[in-house]
Design a protein around this motif. Structure first.
Motif, short mmCIF file in Angstrom:
data_model
loop_
_atom_site.label_atom_id
_atom_site.label_comp_id
_atom_site.label_asym_id
_atom_site.label_seq_id
_atom_site.Cartn_x
_atom_site.Cartn_y
_atom_site.Cartn_z
N ALA A 173 0.86 -1.18 0.00
CA ALA A 173 0.00 0.00 0.00
C ALA A 173 0.90 1.23 0.00
CB ALA A 173 -0.91 0.00 1.22
N PRO A 174 0.40 2.36 -0.48
CA PRO A 174 1.25 3.55 -0.60
C PRO A 174 1.63 4.16 0.74
CG PRO A 174 -1.03 4.07 -1.14
CD PRO A 174 -0.96 2.59 -0.99
N HIS A 175 2.70 4.92 0.75
CA HIS A 175 3.20 5.56 1.96
C HIS A 175 4.06 6.75 1.54
CE1 HIS A 175 5.15 6.10 5.89
NE2 HIS A 175 4.26 5.25 6.39
N ALA A 234 -1.80 -5.62 5.23
CA ALA A 234 -1.33 -4.46 4.46
C ALA A 234 0.00 -3.96 5.00
CB ALA A 234 -2.37 -3.35 4.51
N LYS A 235 0.89 -3.62 4.10
CA LYS A 235 2.19 -3.09 4.52
C LYS A 235 2.85 -2.40 3.34
CE LYS A 235 5.50 -2.41 7.49
NZ LYS A 235 5.95 -1.18 6.80
N TRP A 253 -4.05 1.72 -4.43
CA TRP A 253 -3.60 0.55 -3.67
C TRP A 253 -3.99 0.63 -2.19
CZ3 TRP A 253 -1.23 -4.07 -5.09
CH2 TRP A 253 -0.97 -4.21 -6.45
N THR A 254 -4.57 1.75 -1.79
CA THR A 254 -5.06 1.87 -0.41
C THR A 254 -6.14 0.82 -0.17
OG1 THR A 254 -4.60 4.25 -0.36
CG2 THR A 254 -6.19 3.41 1.25
N VAL A 255 -6.11 0.19 1.01
CA VAL A 255 -7.12 -0.82 1.34
C VAL A 255 -8.40 -0.11 1.77
CG1 VAL A 255 -7.71 -2.80 2.80
CG2 VAL A 255 -5.34 -2.46 2.04
N THR A 256 -9.47 -0.33 1.00
CA THR A 256 -10.75 0.34 1.25
C THR A 256 -11.83 -0.68 1.57
OG1 THR A 256 -11.42 0.18 -1.07
CG2 THR A 256 -10.12 2.13 -0.43
N ALA A 257 -12.97 -0.18 2.01
CA ALA A 257 -14.11 -1.05 2.32
C ALA A 257 -14.59 -1.78 1.08
CB ALA A 257 -15.24 -0.23 2.94
N ILE A 279 -2.52 4.03 3.90
CA ILE A 279 -2.40 2.57 3.83
C ILE A 279 -3.79 1.94 3.80
CG2 ILE A 279 -1.72 0.51 5.12
CD1 ILE A 279 0.72 1.77 4.05
N VAL A 280 -4.65 2.41 4.71
CA VAL A 280 -5.97 1.82 4.90
C VAL A 280 -6.95 2.92 5.33
CG1 VAL A 280 -5.38 1.21 7.29
CG2 VAL A 280 -7.28 0.03 6.14
#
Length: 315
Positions: A173-175, A234-235, A253-257, A279-280
């Motif tokens: 996931a992005p950072h 996620a990382k 790439w963010t973890v979404t619902a 990230i999320v």
């Protein structure tokens, strides 16, 4: 006995069961560490690792000393034969030998520099203490691995085990900052010891060290990877090929619902700290399926089973 890698675990399932047993009665072996000292050396910041490892040692009756090398220790030299006429004030040979006189176990946390791949892969700090210390060494996160975290992850997944062979997904996931590969590396190594459908998903070009991922499945389509997953871990990690660089910041790439809806009502995992809505999303991490706080709690029992094994091994 040292604990520096997931590879030091002979039977993961056995260690997880022992940790869960410890969790039920964490003070049962309070006398095991009597008159023993854990020295914790931090070359980098820490919250969960420091507190959980310290609590684990206290649960075993150990004395604990903590030193933050970044602000309190001398700058160390690691190269043999070095002419020390520059910045370093003390050589690892003396430092490790001296600390060993104060400790029964030394625990070390030293991140990757993310500028020199060869140097990071050589694990300069950890290797220096392993070579010159005379007591057992515990890895509290090094340049390339975080085995205490991945052991806690295994404990957490065991508590939420499925009736079927689980599908576990490690997703990039992005950072905004360049982060090391230590956590995903150890998670991959841990999953390779599990009977699971394990998938790594990330943008093309963000492959981890192939010597670690080996034949683990890689899927570049995150949505496809999420399908029917039971656990989503996620990382972020920075680019391994273009070492330490951020070459992708795609928010998709963010973890979404919506992405979690593709899963089999999956549990959401992250080692923490986490950048919310990067990230999320809040909706996912605050949901009932988020088990990140449980993961953090299990850090204590991961550390405790490791320390307990080292103490018993020394008797």
């Amino acid at each position: 006995m040292n604990f520096t890698s997931i590879q030091n675990i002979d039977f993961l399932d056995k260690w997880v069961k022992q940790a869960l047993k410890i969790k039920k009665k964490p003070l049962k072996n309070k006398k095991l560490g009597k008159n023993k000292t854990l020295v914790m050396l931090f070359f980098n910041s820490s919250l969960r690792t420091r507190l959980s490892t310290q609590k684990a040692a206290i649960n075993l009756g150990m004395n604990v000393m903590v030193m933050n090398f970044g602000s309190e220790g001398w700058t160390l030299e690691y190269e043999d034969g070095a002419i020390m006429n520059q910045g370093a004030s003390e050589h690892i040979k003396e430092a490790a030998a001296v600390v060993s006189q104060y400790a029964d176990i030394i625990a070390i946390r030293a991140f990757a520099g993310l500028t020199d791949k060869e140097k990071d892969n050589a694990e300069t700090v950890l290797s220096g203490f392993l070579k010159h210390a005379t007591v057992p060494i515990v890895n509290m996160e090094s340049a390339t691995g975080h085995p205490l975290q991945s052991l806690a992850d295994a404990i957490t997944m065991a508590e939420h085990k499925t009736q079927h062979r689980p599908k576990v997904v490690l997703t990039w996931a992005p950072h905004p900052r360049a982060l090391p590969q230590a956590v995903p590396n150890s998670f991959v190594e841990m999953m390779q010891l599990q009977d699971a459908d394990f998938v790594i998903t990330h943008p093309e070009g963000y492959e981890l060290n192939p010597k670690i991922t080996k034949d683990s499945k890689i899927e570049y389509d995150q949505d496809k990877a999420f399908e029917n997953a039971d656990f989503i871990y996620a990382k972020n990690w920075s680019n391994y090929k273009e070492y330490g660089q951020i070459t992708n910041s795609d928010p998709n790439w963010t973890v979404t619902a919506d992405k979690m809806k593709l899963t089999n009502n999956a549990k959401f995992m992250h080692c923490l700290p986490v950048r919310r809505n990067v990230i999320v999303t809040d909706e996912v991490i605050d949901s009932e399926n988020s088990i990140v706080i449980e993961q953090a709690n299990n850090r204590t029992y991961a550390a405790q089973v490791v320390l307990q094994k080292i103490l018993k091994n020394g008797k």
